[in-house]
Design a protein around this motif. Structure first.
Motif, PDB file in Angstrom:
ATOM      1  N   MET A 148       0.832  -1.203   0.000  1.00  0.00           N
ATOM      2  CA  MET A 148       0.000   0.000   0.000  1.00  0.00           C
ATOM      3  C   MET A 148       0.878   1.270   0.000  1.00  0.00           C
ATOM      4  N   ALA A 149       1.896   1.354   0.857  1.00  0.00           N
ATOM      5  CA  ALA A 149       2.798   2.502   0.908  1.00  0.00           C
ATOM      6  C   ALA A 149       3.576   2.642  -0.398  1.00  0.00           C
ATOM      7  N   GLN A 150       3.932   1.505  -0.984  1.00  0.00           N
ATOM      8  CA  GLN A 150       4.663   1.553  -2.253  1.00  0.00           C
ATOM      9  C   GLN A 150       3.781   2.133  -3.353  1.00  0.00           C
ATOM     10  N   SER A 151       2.504   1.760  -3.384  1.00  0.00           N
ATOM     11  CA  SER A 151       1.581   2.287  -4.403  1.00  0.00           C
ATOM     12  C   SER A 151       1.424   3.792  -4.257  1.00  0.00           C
ATOM     13  N   LEU A 152       1.330   4.279  -3.011  1.00  0.00           N
ATOM     14  CA  LEU A 152       1.205   5.714  -2.774  1.00  0.00           C
ATOM     15  C   LEU A 152       2.460   6.455  -3.241  1.00  0.00           C
ATOM     16  N   THR A 153       3.618   5.845  -2.965  1.00  0.00           N
ATOM     17  CA  THR A 153       4.879   6.479  -3.376  1.00  0.00           C
ATOM     18  C   THR A 153       4.975   6.552  -4.897  1.00  0.00           C
ATOM     19  N   ASP A 154       4.616   5.453  -5.546  1.00  0.00           N
ATOM     20  CA  ASP A 154       4.648   5.440  -7.016  1.00  0.00           C
ATOM     21  C   ASP A 154       3.666   6.467  -7.589  1.00  0.00           C
ATOM     22  N   ALA A 155       2.463   6.557  -7.000  1.00  0.00           N
ATOM     23  CA  ALA A 155       1.451   7.504  -7.490  1.00  0.00           C
ATOM     24  C   ALA A 155       1.924   8.940  -7.290  1.00  0.00           C
ATOM     25  N   GLY A 156       2.554   9.207  -6.149  1.00  0.00           N
ATOM     26  CA  GLY A 156       3.049  10.557  -5.877  1.00  0.00           C
ATOM     27  C   GLY A 156       4.117  10.972  -6.861  1.00  0.00           C
ATOM     28  N   ARG A 157       5.018  10.063  -7.179  1.00  0.00           N
ATOM     29  CA  ARG A 157       6.068  10.399  -8.156  1.00  0.00           C
ATOM     30  C   ARG A 157       5.466  10.685  -9.525  1.00  0.00           C
ATOM     31  N   ALA A 158       4.430   9.909  -9.896  1.00  0.00           N
ATOM     32  CA  ALA A 158       3.788  10.117 -11.200  1.00  0.00           C
ATOM     33  C   ALA A 158       3.053  11.455 -11.239  1.00  0.00           C
ATOM     34  N   LEU A 159       2.377  11.827 -10.139  1.00  0.00           N
ATOM     35  CA  LEU A 159       1.608  13.068 -10.112  1.00  0.00           C
ATOM     36  C   LEU A 159       2.511  14.294 -10.096  1.00  0.00           C
ATOM     37  N   THR A 160       3.652  14.186  -9.448  1.00  0.00           N
ATOM     38  CA  THR A 160       4.544  15.350  -9.345  1.00  0.00           C
ATOM     39  C   THR A 160       5.565  15.408 -10.467  1.00  0.00           C
ATOM     40  N   GLY A 161       5.764  14.304 -11.155  1.00  0.00           N
ATOM     41  CA  GLY A 161       6.792  14.248 -12.177  1.00  0.00           C
ATOM     42  C   GLY A 161       8.176  14.181 -11.587  1.00  0.00           C
ATOM     43  N   GLY A 162       8.264  13.782 -10.299  1.00  0.00           N
ATOM     44  CA  GLY A 162       9.560  13.675  -9.652  1.00  0.00           C
ATOM     45  C   GLY A 162      10.369  12.525 -10.219  1.00  0.00           C
ATOM     46  N   ALA A 163      11.687  12.692 -10.184  1.00  0.00           N
ATOM     47  CA  ALA A 163      12.556  11.605 -10.651  1.00  0.00           C
ATOM     48  C   ALA A 163      12.646  10.493  -9.617  1.00  0.00           C
TER      49      ALA A 163
END
Length: 560
Positions: free
Chosen positions: A1-16
């Motif tokens: 669950m935490a991994q999915s949130l981290t992946d989603a956050g990177r996609a939404l922010t465009g972070g590397a």
């Protein structure tokens, strides 16, 4: 669950790169735990040490607000903490930085979502709002997960507690069943022993009288053998009474170390040369309140049982201790008070659980036909219970057995009392004895024995007949009465006789030796079966005006 949130956050922010750090700081408050990583490999962070609550990271994990920087390396909070003063060598390049705290509904900082990019100016206010919302969802998810885990742990704990309670209840119920069984066996055993005592009394008395009257050497040998057999039967009944807690006891203050020293040679002879005997008894042990003859017999029984468990040899240890503060060594089983713990251990074969569970039952034996009565341990059990103590056995197959006696420590008053001495039988003067017994055979043998001793005997079968004889003018010098009789007990009859003839000495005979004190107060009591010498001794004492108690039983050999 935490991994999915981290992946989603990177996609939404465009972070590397994106990461979730769990807020599990050490005692210094500096170390954080990298929980999930997105856009990079964990190997990229190996060798850099733990993450610390620096000027950049700290505000996020203290819930001081969002940290967003177009160029973190130019931020005044960056590089203020040694030893690296910024990102360590080999760290992924980060210029744009966004850190958002993840806070539970209780206000606890669960961790932080952190995003980075090697180029400056990549994170906007919109990205910040999105990550604040995502952090809120993460907090809810983490709270729910923690709540679920807590419920699971509570359920597991509850199940364990329920299982433990059920096991304790089952154990208590089994102990109660065992106690009720032993009590029922004790009641039955005591009744049988009482009846046997009534049968043995005329046998022992009659043989004693006939042996004294015979002049033929061969007949005397036969009578002596018969008396020895009767005495053995008397010993078996004594064991039954001990198990049933109805044995005659003469408790007094006993020095256990002195008692064991006195029987050391006897124990050694009984065990044989193949068994080493060790004694560990400190000289400063407090005295215990117990019948010394019965304690000696109990220790001898335990020693003989140990010998039988070590057919090829071994070691027997007799030890004792009485620690300060043992006010109630086994709560709920022993009454509060001071106790001495006597332990007899062996290195023998040991017992399995089924055998151990039945070991103290009367007539239970593993020795085979003709090799023991099965009354030895039951006698020890009865002695301990009747003395206000406890007998416990512990054993494992191949590891030997430990028999533990808990006995109450004697009071200072009891310790100061001298041991009672027996008086040789004698008939001080011709006298008339009123004999009251509803058992004709017992009455016959007792009357004959008294006449042999020079007494005039008036026999009656009931208490009513005895009172009628006094009403008709009979003036006996002493009365000898059975206790259990129809219509009126011996104790009740004694009270009536003393009211009608003040000062009349009364000797009460009984098959139940441990009568309540209120039934025997002021009376001299003799237990069945008895030898004529015992009867003569007590009558002589009564007629000479002495107050006495029941004589000590003769020492008898152990029963396995």
């Amino acid at each position: 669950m935490a991994q999915s949130l981290t992946d989603a956050g990177r996609a939404l922010t465009g972070g590397a790169y994106g990461a979730f750090f769990h807020n599990v700081m050490d005692e210094s408050g500096e170390r954080l735990h990298l929980y999930t990583l997105s856009g990079a490999e964990r190997s990229d962070f190996e060798g850099m040490g733990g993450v610390r609550a620096t000027g950049v990271f700290g505000p996020t994990f203290r819930n001081e607000g969002v940290v967003r920087s177009d160029d973190i390396q130019a931020d005044p909070r960056y590089g203020q903490m040694g030893p690296h003063h910024g990102m360590p060598a080999g760290h992924l390049p980060v210029r744009s930085y966004l850190g958002v705290p993840v806070v539970s509904r209780s206000g606890e900082v669960l961790g932080g979502l952190v995003f980075g990019h090697p180029e400056p100016g990549r994170f906007t206010e919109r990205h910040e709002r999105l990550m604040v919302g995502l952090a809120g969802q993460a907090a809810i998810a983490l709270d729910n997960a923690r709540l679920f885990q807590a419920v699971q742990r509570a359920n597991e704990t509850l199940e364990a507690r329920v299982a433990e309670a059920l096991a304790e209840r089952e154990k208590a119920e089994e102990a109660l069943r065992q106690s009720q069984k032993m009590e029922a066996i004790g009641q039955l055993t005591g009744g049988i022993a009482h009846d046997f005592n009534n049968l043995l009394t005329p046998i022992v008395g009659g043989l004693d009288i006939v042996r004294r009257r015979t002049t033929d050497e061969r007949s005397e040998r036969l009578l002596t053998g018969a008396l020895q057999a009767a005495e053995r039967a008397k010993t078996l009944v004594s064991r039954l009474l001990a198990f049933a807690r109805r044995q005659t006891l003469q408790p007094r203050a006993v020095d256990v170390a002195e008692l064991v020293d006195g029987m050391r040679e006897l124990v050694g002879r009984s065990l044989g040369p193949s068994i080493e005997v060790r004694v560990d008894l400190p000289r400063d042990l407090p005295p215990v309140l117990v019948d010394p003859n019965q304690l000696e017999l109990a220790l001898l029984n335990l020693s003989v049982n140990a010998r039988d468990a070590m057919p090829t040899g071994g070691r027997l240890t007799i030890a004792a201790e009485a620690k300060e503060g043992w006010e109630c060594p086994i709560p709920g089983i022993l009454a509060p008070g001071r106790y001495l713990r006597i332990c007899v251990t062996d290195t023998g074969m040991g017992m399995d659980e089924p055998t151990l569970a039945r070991a103290v039952e009367p007539f239970f034996s593993t020795k085979g036909m003709g090799k023991g009565t099965g009354l030895g341990l039951s006698m020890v059990h009865g002695l301990a219970a009747q003395s206000g103590g406890l007998f416990k056995l512990s054993s494992r197959v191949g590891e030997g057995t430990a028999a533990v006696l808990w006995l109450p420590v004697a009071s200072e008053e009891a310790a100061r009392e001298p041991a009672a001495e027996t008086v040789a039988p004698r008939a001080p003067r011709p006298a008339m004895v009123l004999l009251v017994d509803d058992e004709p055979l017992v009455r016959l043998s007792t009357a004959e024995g008294l006449r042999d001793l020079g007494y005039e005997v008036v026999e009656v079968g009931t208490a009513a007949e005895a009172l009628e004889a006094l009403r008709m003018g009979l003036q006996p010098d002493a009365a000898v009465t059975d206790h259990m009789m129809p219509g009126m007990t011996g104790a009740q009859l004694a009270a009536e006789l003393r009211e009608r003839a003040p000062g009349l000495p009364v000797l009460m005979i009984t098959g139940y030796a441990n009568l309540p004190p209120e039934q025997t107060r002021g009376l001299t009591v003799l237990a069945k079966p008895f030898r004529q010498a015992d009867l003569a001794t007590l009558l002589a004492q009564l007629l000479s005006g002495e107050r006495t108690v029941m004589p000590l039983r003769a020492r008898t050999r152990p029963e396995g």
